[in-house]
Scaffold this motif. Sequence first.
Motif, PDB file in Angstrom:
ATOM      1  N   THR A  69      22.857 -63.801 -28.003  1.00 40.47           N
ATOM      2  CA  THR A  69      22.339 -65.438 -28.270  1.00 40.47           C
ATOM      3  C   THR A  69      21.685 -65.821 -27.250  1.00 40.47           C
ATOM      4  O   THR A  69      20.666 -66.588 -27.437  1.00 40.47           O
ATOM      5  N   ASP A  70      22.257 -65.339 -25.997  1.00 39.84           N
ATOM      6  CA  ASP A  70      21.576 -65.991 -24.688  1.00 39.84           C
ATOM      7  C   ASP A  70      19.903 -65.352 -24.695  1.00 39.84           C
ATOM      8  O   ASP A  70      19.129 -66.082 -24.348  1.00 39.84           O
ATOM      9  N   ARG A  71      19.988 -64.220 -24.970  1.00 43.08           N
ATOM     10  CA  ARG A  71      18.743 -63.511 -24.990  1.00 43.08           C
ATOM     11  C   ARG A  71      17.747 -64.139 -25.911  1.00 43.08           C
ATOM     12  O   ARG A  71      16.554 -64.416 -25.662  1.00 43.08           O
ATOM     13  N   MET A  72      18.279 -64.211 -27.012  1.00 43.87           N
ATOM     14  CA  MET A  72      17.381 -64.991 -28.237  1.00 43.87           C
ATOM     15  C   MET A  72      16.839 -66.271 -27.821  1.00 43.87           C
ATOM     16  O   MET A  72      15.540 -66.658 -28.189  1.00 43.87           O
ATOM     17  N   GLU A  73      17.854 -67.240 -27.088  1.00 41.98           N
ATOM     18  CA  GLU A  73      17.362 -68.494 -26.844  1.00 41.98           C
ATOM     19  C   GLU A  73      16.375 -68.485 -25.760  1.00 41.98           C
ATOM     20  O   GLU A  73      15.469 -69.320 -25.572  1.00 41.98           O
ATOM     21  N   ALA A  74      16.583 -67.390 -24.810  1.00 42.81           N
ATOM     22  CA  ALA A  74      15.620 -67.448 -23.591  1.00 42.81           C
ATOM     23  C   ALA A  74      14.160 -67.038 -24.267  1.00 42.81           C
ATOM     24  O   ALA A  74      13.046 -67.531 -23.700  1.00 42.81           O
ATOM     25  N   ILE A  75      14.237 -66.041 -25.002  1.00 39.91           N
ATOM     26  CA  ILE A  75      12.830 -65.602 -25.820  1.00 39.91           C
ATOM     27  C   ILE A  75      12.192 -66.908 -26.641  1.00 39.91           C
ATOM     28  O   ILE A  75      10.959 -67.068 -26.512  1.00 39.91           O
ATOM     29  N   GLY A  76      13.148 -67.629 -27.309  1.00 44.37           N
ATOM     30  CA  GLY A  76      12.487 -68.727 -28.028  1.00 44.37           C
ATOM     31  C   GLY A  76      12.215 -69.800 -27.272  1.00 44.37           C
ATOM     32  O   GLY A  76      11.231 -70.436 -27.417  1.00 44.37           O
ATOM     33  N   LYS A  77      12.840 -70.172 -26.005  1.00 41.45           N
ATOM     34  CA  LYS A  77      12.537 -71.330 -25.155  1.00 41.45           C
ATOM     35  C   LYS A  77      10.911 -71.234 -24.716  1.00 41.45           C
ATOM     36  O   LYS A  77      10.376 -71.909 -24.794  1.00 41.45           O
ATOM     37  N   ARG A 117       8.642 -70.320 -26.372  1.00 49.17           N
ATOM     38  CA  ARG A 117       7.852 -70.640 -27.389  1.00 49.17           C
ATOM     39  C   ARG A 117       7.986 -71.835 -28.091  1.00 49.17           C
ATOM     40  O   ARG A 117       7.500 -72.188 -29.337  1.00 49.17           O
ATOM     41  N   GLY A 118       9.009 -72.713 -27.599  1.00 46.23           N
ATOM     42  CA  GLY A 118       9.402 -73.774 -28.417  1.00 46.23           C
ATOM     43  C   GLY A 118      10.236 -73.586 -29.554  1.00 46.23           C
ATOM     44  O   GLY A 118      10.085 -74.421 -30.447  1.00 46.23           O
ATOM     45  N   ALA A 119      10.926 -72.540 -29.490  1.00 46.68           N
ATOM     46  CA  ALA A 119      11.584 -72.010 -30.880  1.00 46.68           C
ATOM     47  C   ALA A 119      12.951 -71.849 -30.601  1.00 46.68           C
ATOM     48  O   ALA A 119      13.676 -71.544 -29.610  1.00 46.68           O
ATOM     49  N   SER A 120      13.983 -71.739 -31.459  1.00 45.84           N
ATOM     50  CA  SER A 120      15.349 -71.664 -31.528  1.00 45.84           C
ATOM     51  C   SER A 120      15.690 -70.436 -31.588  1.00 45.84           C
ATOM     52  O   SER A 120      15.045 -69.458 -31.899  1.00 45.84           O
ATOM     53  N   ALA A 121      17.010 -69.969 -31.429  1.00 46.79           N
ATOM     54  CA  ALA A 121      17.505 -68.541 -31.521  1.00 46.79           C
ATOM     55  C   ALA A 121      17.503 -68.072 -32.919  1.00 46.79           C
ATOM     56  O   ALA A 121      17.088 -66.881 -33.192  1.00 46.79           O
ATOM     57  N   ALA A 122      17.620 -69.107 -33.711  1.00 48.08           N
ATOM     58  CA  ALA A 122      17.694 -68.755 -35.072  1.00 48.08           C
ATOM     59  C   ALA A 122      16.201 -68.317 -35.441  1.00 48.08           C
ATOM     60  O   ALA A 122      15.662 -67.491 -36.301  1.00 48.08           O
ATOM     61  N   ASP A 123      15.153 -68.948 -35.067  1.00 50.68           N
ATOM     62  CA  ASP A 123      13.645 -68.560 -35.293  1.00 50.68           C
ATOM     63  C   ASP A 123      13.378 -67.292 -34.645  1.00 50.68           C
ATOM     64  O   ASP A 123      12.763 -66.703 -35.564  1.00 50.68           O
TER      65      ASP A 123
END
Length: 317
Positions: A240-248, A250-256
Amino acid sequence: MTSKALTVPAVALGTWAWGDSGEAGDGYFGGRLSESGLREVVEKTQANGLTLWDTAVAYGMGCSETALPQALTGCHRSEYQLSTKFTPQLAGDGDDPVADMLEQSLDRMRTDYVDLFWIHNPADVARWTPPLIPLLKSGTIKHVGVSNHNLEQIALADRILGEAGFRVEAVQNHYSLLYRSSERAGILDHCREHDVRFFSYMVLEQGALTGRYSPAHPLPEGSSRAAVYNGILPRLRALTDRMEAIGKDRGASAADVAIAWAIAKGTTPIIGVTKEGYIDGMLRARGIELTDEEIAELEAPADAADVDTRGWWEHEM
C-alpha cells in the motif's frame, strides 16, 4: 451469431452492496444507501461514460436488481448496459430454471433484455450452458459470460455455445494484486487470444487495498471483511505504501492505482459504487497509464505479502 461484439467501458459498476439484507423493514436500500444518493451516483457515472451495471439475483436476493431501475429512472434503456447472473445454487425445480430466473430478473429490472448474462458459478457446465442458447436466439440475452469458472469449464461452455453459433464473450473472476490465480492459470492469456473480455472483481479486496486501512486503522470490527482482512493488514504495508507513492505523482489514491493496475493488465475492473464521491477515483484510474516497471514494482510486494484472499465460494483455478 450474437448481433454485435460486446463493447464495454474501461470500468464496470458493481452493485453487490445495493442488495441489502432483505430483512423485514430493511427496504431495498440498506441503512447506508438512499434512493437520492444512488440517483446521484447514476447521474455522474452515466455522464462520464461509465454505463455498465453489474448485478445478480444473489445480491440481497433480488434487492440489488430491484434498486437498479429505480436509480436509473430517466435514463433511456439504450444508454446503459445491464449485466446479471444465473446462480445455479438458487435454481428452482421447474422445467427451465435458467429462463425462470432470468424472467424474474427482467421483471425486477423492468426490462425485456439483458446485455450480458452470466452463469454465476460452475455447478454443472454441461447442464446449465445449453438453456442459454434459446435465450440468445430470442434476443432476451445479448451476450454470455461465465463467472468463477476455470479454464476447462470456460472451454466447455464455449464449445457448447459454439455448436449453436454463439460463444462465451466474457469471464468474471476474482482478480487483484493479492489474488492473481486467473493469470497464473492461463485464463487471462486465453481471454486475450480468443477476444474474450475479462472482468475482474474484488480488485480492491473489500477495501484492504484502498490504503485507508492499516493495523492502526483496521476494517470495521464485527464486519465479515474485518474477519478476513484485519489479520493480514501488517503484511500489506509495503504494497500500500508503494501504491500511494505511485499515485502521489499523479494526484491519485492507492485505490486508483489498484484499479489502474487491473486495467493495465487488460481487464475490466468491476468496482462497487455506493457513493457519488467514489466515481472521481474511477475516472482518475481510467486515465492512469502505468509503466511496465511500475506494474512490476506493485506485483513484487504483493507477491511478497504471501496472503490468500480466495473467497469461500471460489475454487482453485
